[in-house]
Motif scaffolding. Structure first.
Motif, PDB file in Angstrom:
ATOM      1  N   THR A 298      12.257  -5.853 100.511  1.00 20.05           N
ATOM      2  CA  THR A 298      12.828  -6.819  99.566  1.00 20.05           C
ATOM      3  C   THR A 298      14.211  -7.216 100.101  1.00 20.05           C
ATOM      4  OG1 THR A 298      13.755  -4.992  98.276  1.00 20.05           O
ATOM      5  CG2 THR A 298      11.656  -5.875  97.528  1.00 20.05           C
ATOM      6  N   GLY A 299      14.788  -8.218  99.470  1.00 22.65           N
ATOM      7  CA  GLY A 299      16.160  -8.589  99.810  1.00 22.65           C
ATOM      8  C   GLY A 299      16.337  -9.244 101.171  1.00 22.65           C
ATOM      9  N   ALA A 300      15.223  -9.753 101.747  1.00 25.74           N
ATOM     10  CA  ALA A 300      15.353 -10.437 103.035  1.00 25.74           C
ATOM     11  C   ALA A 300      15.873 -11.852 102.811  1.00 25.74           C
ATOM     12  CB  ALA A 300      14.002 -10.484 103.746  1.00 25.74           C
ATOM     13  N   MET A 301      16.455 -12.430 103.861  1.00 24.80           N
ATOM     14  CA  MET A 301      17.013 -13.783 103.733  1.00 24.80           C
ATOM     15  C   MET A 301      15.923 -14.814 103.544  1.00 24.80           C
ATOM     16  SD  MET A 301      20.267 -13.903 106.278  1.00 24.80           S
ATOM     17  CE  MET A 301      20.640 -15.598 105.839  1.00 24.80           C
ATOM     18  N   ASN A 302      14.757 -14.564 104.166  1.00 24.08           N
ATOM     19  CA  ASN A 302      13.637 -15.489 103.989  1.00 24.08           C
ATOM     20  C   ASN A 302      12.340 -14.732 104.222  1.00 24.08           C
ATOM     21  OD1 ASN A 302      13.129 -15.501 106.877  1.00 24.08           O
ATOM     22  ND2 ASN A 302      14.995 -16.723 107.011  1.00 24.08           N
ATOM     23  N   GLU A 303      11.242 -15.406 103.929  1.00 23.98           N
ATOM     24  CA  GLU A 303       9.944 -14.749 104.003  1.00 23.98           C
ATOM     25  C   GLU A 303       9.622 -14.288 105.419  1.00 23.98           C
ATOM     26  OE1 GLU A 303       6.609 -17.151 102.552  1.00 23.98           O
ATOM     27  OE2 GLU A 303       5.336 -15.857 103.803  1.00 23.98           O
ATOM     28  N   LYS A 304       9.969 -15.103 106.402  1.00 23.89           N
ATOM     29  CA  LYS A 304       9.679 -14.755 107.793  1.00 23.89           C
ATOM     30  C   LYS A 304      10.368 -13.442 108.157  1.00 23.89           C
ATOM     31  CE  LYS A 304      10.175 -16.415 112.497  1.00 23.89           C
ATOM     32  NZ  LYS A 304      11.287 -16.958 113.280  1.00 23.89           N
ATOM     33  N   ASP A 305      11.625 -13.322 107.787  1.00 26.32           N
ATOM     34  CA  ASP A 305      12.373 -12.098 108.073  1.00 26.32           C
ATOM     35  C   ASP A 305      11.739 -10.896 107.373  1.00 26.32           C
ATOM     36  OD1 ASP A 305      14.116 -13.489 109.616  1.00 26.32           O
ATOM     37  OD2 ASP A 305      15.913 -13.031 108.450  1.00 26.32           O
ATOM     38  N   ALA A 306      11.328 -11.101 106.126  1.00 23.40           N
ATOM     39  CA  ALA A 306      10.717  -9.996 105.373  1.00 23.40           C
ATOM     40  C   ALA A 306       9.461  -9.511 106.088  1.00 23.40           C
ATOM     41  CB  ALA A 306      10.380 -10.460 103.957  1.00 23.40           C
ATOM     42  N   ARG A 307       8.679 -10.460 106.562  1.00 23.77           N
ATOM     43  CA  ARG A 307       7.439 -10.096 107.253  1.00 23.77           C
ATOM     44  C   ARG A 307       7.732  -9.413 108.592  1.00 23.77           C
ATOM     45  NH1 ARG A 307       2.888 -12.669 105.212  1.00 23.77           N
ATOM     46  NH2 ARG A 307       1.911 -12.839 107.255  1.00 23.77           N
ATOM     47  N   LEU A 308       8.686  -9.946 109.340  1.00 26.77           N
ATOM     48  CA  LEU A 308       9.065  -9.332 110.617  1.00 26.77           C
ATOM     49  C   LEU A 308       9.524  -7.888 110.405  1.00 26.77           C
ATOM     50  CD1 LEU A 308      11.102 -12.179 112.396  1.00 26.77           C
ATOM     51  CD2 LEU A 308       8.926 -11.192 113.168  1.00 26.77           C
ATOM     52  N   ALA A 309      10.363  -7.688 109.397  1.00 19.83           N
ATOM     53  CA  ALA A 309      10.915  -6.350 109.146  1.00 19.83           C
ATOM     54  C   ALA A 309       9.803  -5.386 108.745  1.00 19.83           C
ATOM     55  CB  ALA A 309      11.989  -6.433 108.057  1.00 19.83           C
ATOM     56  N   ALA A 310       8.938  -5.821 107.828  1.00 10.16           N
ATOM     57  CA  ALA A 310       7.862  -4.937 107.341  1.00 10.16           C
ATOM     58  C   ALA A 310       6.892  -4.606 108.471  1.00 10.16           C
ATOM     59  CB  ALA A 310       7.129  -5.611 106.181  1.00 10.16           C
ATOM     60  N   LYS A 311       6.585  -5.589 109.301  1.00  9.61           N
ATOM     61  CA  LYS A 311       5.662  -5.355 110.411  1.00  9.61           C
ATOM     62  C   LYS A 311       6.262  -4.432 111.481  1.00  9.61           C
ATOM     63  CE  LYS A 311       2.100  -6.882 111.672  1.00  9.61           C
ATOM     64  NZ  LYS A 311       1.476  -8.191 111.890  1.00  9.61           N
ATOM     65  N   ALA A 312       7.535  -4.617 111.789  1.00 11.08           N
ATOM     66  CA  ALA A 312       8.165  -3.803 112.840  1.00 11.08           C
ATOM     67  C   ALA A 312       8.110  -2.317 112.469  1.00 11.08           C
ATOM     68  CB  ALA A 312       9.611  -4.244 113.060  1.00 11.08           C
TER      69      ALA A 312
END
Lengths: 389, 389
Positions: free
Chosen positions: A269-283
């Motif tokens: 949660t709390g990511a700047m945008n959806e793409k970042d949220a997905r990148l972070a969760a996937k990494a």
């Protein structure tokens, strides 16, 4: 969302069957209706995907049935691979008395080998004579396409009068943008192909595309959705049911990941945008060091922070809040960049469980995402070091 | 390029020492001269990297010495981490009678823990009293910063009158753009900081940045180059010697990758451009499925083709030529997209060796790249499942 029994055969108008011989298996599914598909984005794409794509285009998204085999991926097989894929379509079209272009096909197994078409014809004959609408037929089809899977994976739900069900195959090579997974979804919703495609794309994005087993993206990933049109229903209800079904199938795949002893989900949660949220969760889901830590029940959260740092997402170490949930416990390990002392014992108890949620608040915005992963175990190495070419 | 003995102490003007106590170790290196550095690109960056960066900026690239510790990464440690890093610099500056800002520092170990500064001070004292220019001093410093490394990694060469030498630490978390590796390089070349930086950047790009152990990028990666200026030499000779040294150190790291039983190199040619060549070579080195196949001596080349397909590089399956070299053999498995029959036995003999070259010609252009990898083994899982937090 009400779970029901019967697998894909709980959807009116779906018949299934399967047959196996050693590593080879063939699943047949008969279901007439509008259809949608999502394929791997790997540039080396197996023949059945190309041919299925052509068929769906030729019929503007209409299928009469699906034939799928395990044992050989029919990938990197050139013209002969395409001819073999078409032959598979003809086999099922013959049984059903329909046109070849109304059939989809899928393959999974070793790359760079030609199909044993004699064996496939024999298994198709065997399965074809058993095509039926019965709960055990769904399981039989799911079993026929298993490779390193250890159990069949199927689900069916009822939602506001609509039914959605699916079977999935896949345990390894599971990574971005769908991976050797074959997933066959069915609904009785009376909706056109373009609406199905839209709902399917969204469901895949939040489920299979957020699933990581080993970071390898397959040449053969295929998700097919057929709507038999026996029930009136709203697009939004289909969308919700399809997302639910796909997420549950993704969870089953994480749990049955090659060699996996436990699975974990990463909720960002709390990511700047959806793409970042997905990148972070996937990494985090993909990190070998996080995956081995989960296997070893080691609350080595520095590895999680490290993965966030290289994920490509915007992160600020001083804004990160990090916690673990599971085994009835919920601990915060890092609060806005500050290490919380005295919680490692609780963290270890959570890590010893077999269902772990890694909770990350990046503290930078309002976007979120969830990924599905599993641990990296000795058994993963066993399976893949000894998988015969 | 002539290999010589003595490690970093073979470079005139370099003194070294090391001391260990359990998981903690401290290496001290005294060497006065122009300096250059390359750091991790992880957004969660350890305190010593920030402070070293500040110091190099303040001195316009001049160092008097390096202090490095193993046992704790001093990463994700906020203000206290920065204070501790500065304290480390002060410790060595005190011994050498130089300014704090003329000292670089580096740390490796667990993330999210504070340094044990008392222990570091004690070990620094111990090592400081032994600072010397002797072959065993280079090895002693290299040993002090080992974590999961199983052997010290050092090299020294002479090339057209110039000397270049380095020690490196690193076995896991090794991936794109440098990973917990600490590498300290020295030369006697009399060249300015900007020339050193340029040569270092290029050498790192072709060596450490093409090395993959587990795909995890560390918070602490640091490569430092100091030039003691005792020898006149050409930039091009330094460039060549530095590249040679860095590639050899990268090979040593691949061979000593966590749990690795063997290493392999992926040589890509015929790519449309350099970026594609690097993407393709890295994807193969990084694939868990290729890595387990290497471990299992399984010539399952479909996994290599699959990795090329998702690498992000432009590939055309019909243009790919793929082969294996090793154990005195050289076989072509795929010739311009066509499967070559009857070579799997030879391929397996190559895969059973402990040094394998995967040869890929994409057949699309003239660019090439080489990556360095190792197998994924049961021991990797052992090491990382049981690495204590």
């Amino acid at each position: 969302m009400k779970r029901i029994d019967g697998g894909i055969c709980s959807v009116a108008g779906v018949r299934a069957a399967g047959a196996r011989a050693g590593k080879y298996g063939v699943a047949l599914i008969a279901a007439s209706g509008a259809a949608a598909a999502v394929f791997t984005t790997n540039k080396v794409r197996a023949a059945p995907l190309d041919v299925t794509g052509e068929h769906l285009q030729a019929t503007a998204g209409h299928l009469e049935g699906i034939i799928a085999n395990s044992g050989c991926a029919n990938a990197f097989t050139g013209q002969r691979g395409h001819d073999d894929a078409r032959m598979m379509a003809r086999l099922l079209a013959g049984f059903l008395g329909v046109e070849e272009k109304q059939i989809a096909m899928a393959s999974t197994g070793v790359i760079g080998r030609y199909l044993d078409m004699d064996l496939i014809a024999r298994l198709s004959e065997e399965a074809g004579s058993r095509l039926r609408s019965a709960p055990d037929a769904s399981a039989e089809a799911a079993r026929a396409i298993m490779t390193t899977d250890t159990r069949i994976k199927e689900i069916a739900v009822e939602h506001n009068g609509l039914h959605v069900a699916g079977i999935v195959k896949g345990a390894g090579m599971i990574e971005p943008n769908v991976a050797t997974m074959l997933c066959f979804l069915f609904t009785d919703a009376d909706l056109p192909a373009h609406a199905l495609q839209d709902c399917l794309k969204d469901a895949v994005k939040e489920s299979f595309n957020m699933l990581t087993v080993d970071g390898d993206m397959s040449t053969n990933d295929t998700v097919l959705l057929t709507a038999t049109g026996r029930a009136k229903g709203k697009v939004e209800d289909l969308r919700a049911a399809l997302l639910f079904v796909c997420v549950e199938l993704a969870r089953m795949m994480a749990k049955d990941g090659e060699g996996a002893s436990k699975c974990f989900e990463t909720v960002v949660t709390g990511a700047m945008n959806e793409k970042d949220a997905r990148l972070a969760a996937k990494a985090v889901a993909k990190s070998s060091l996080v995956k081995t830590a989960v296997y070893g029940a080691d609350p080595n959260w520095g590895r999680i922070v490290c993965a966030l740092g290289y994920s490509g997402a915007e992160v600020d170490p001083d804004s990160i809040t990090l916690g673990l949930e599971g085994s009835g416990l919920d601990v915060t390990l890092v609060q806005k960049g500050k290490i919380v002392e005295g919680v490692l014992d609780s963290a270890q108890r959570i890590m010893k469980g077999d269902a772990i949620i890694i909770r990350i608040d990046l503290g930078l915005g309002t976007a979120g995402a969830r990924s599905f992963g599993c641990d990296l175990t000795h058994e993963y190495v066993n399976i893949n070091a000894n998988y015969t070419t």
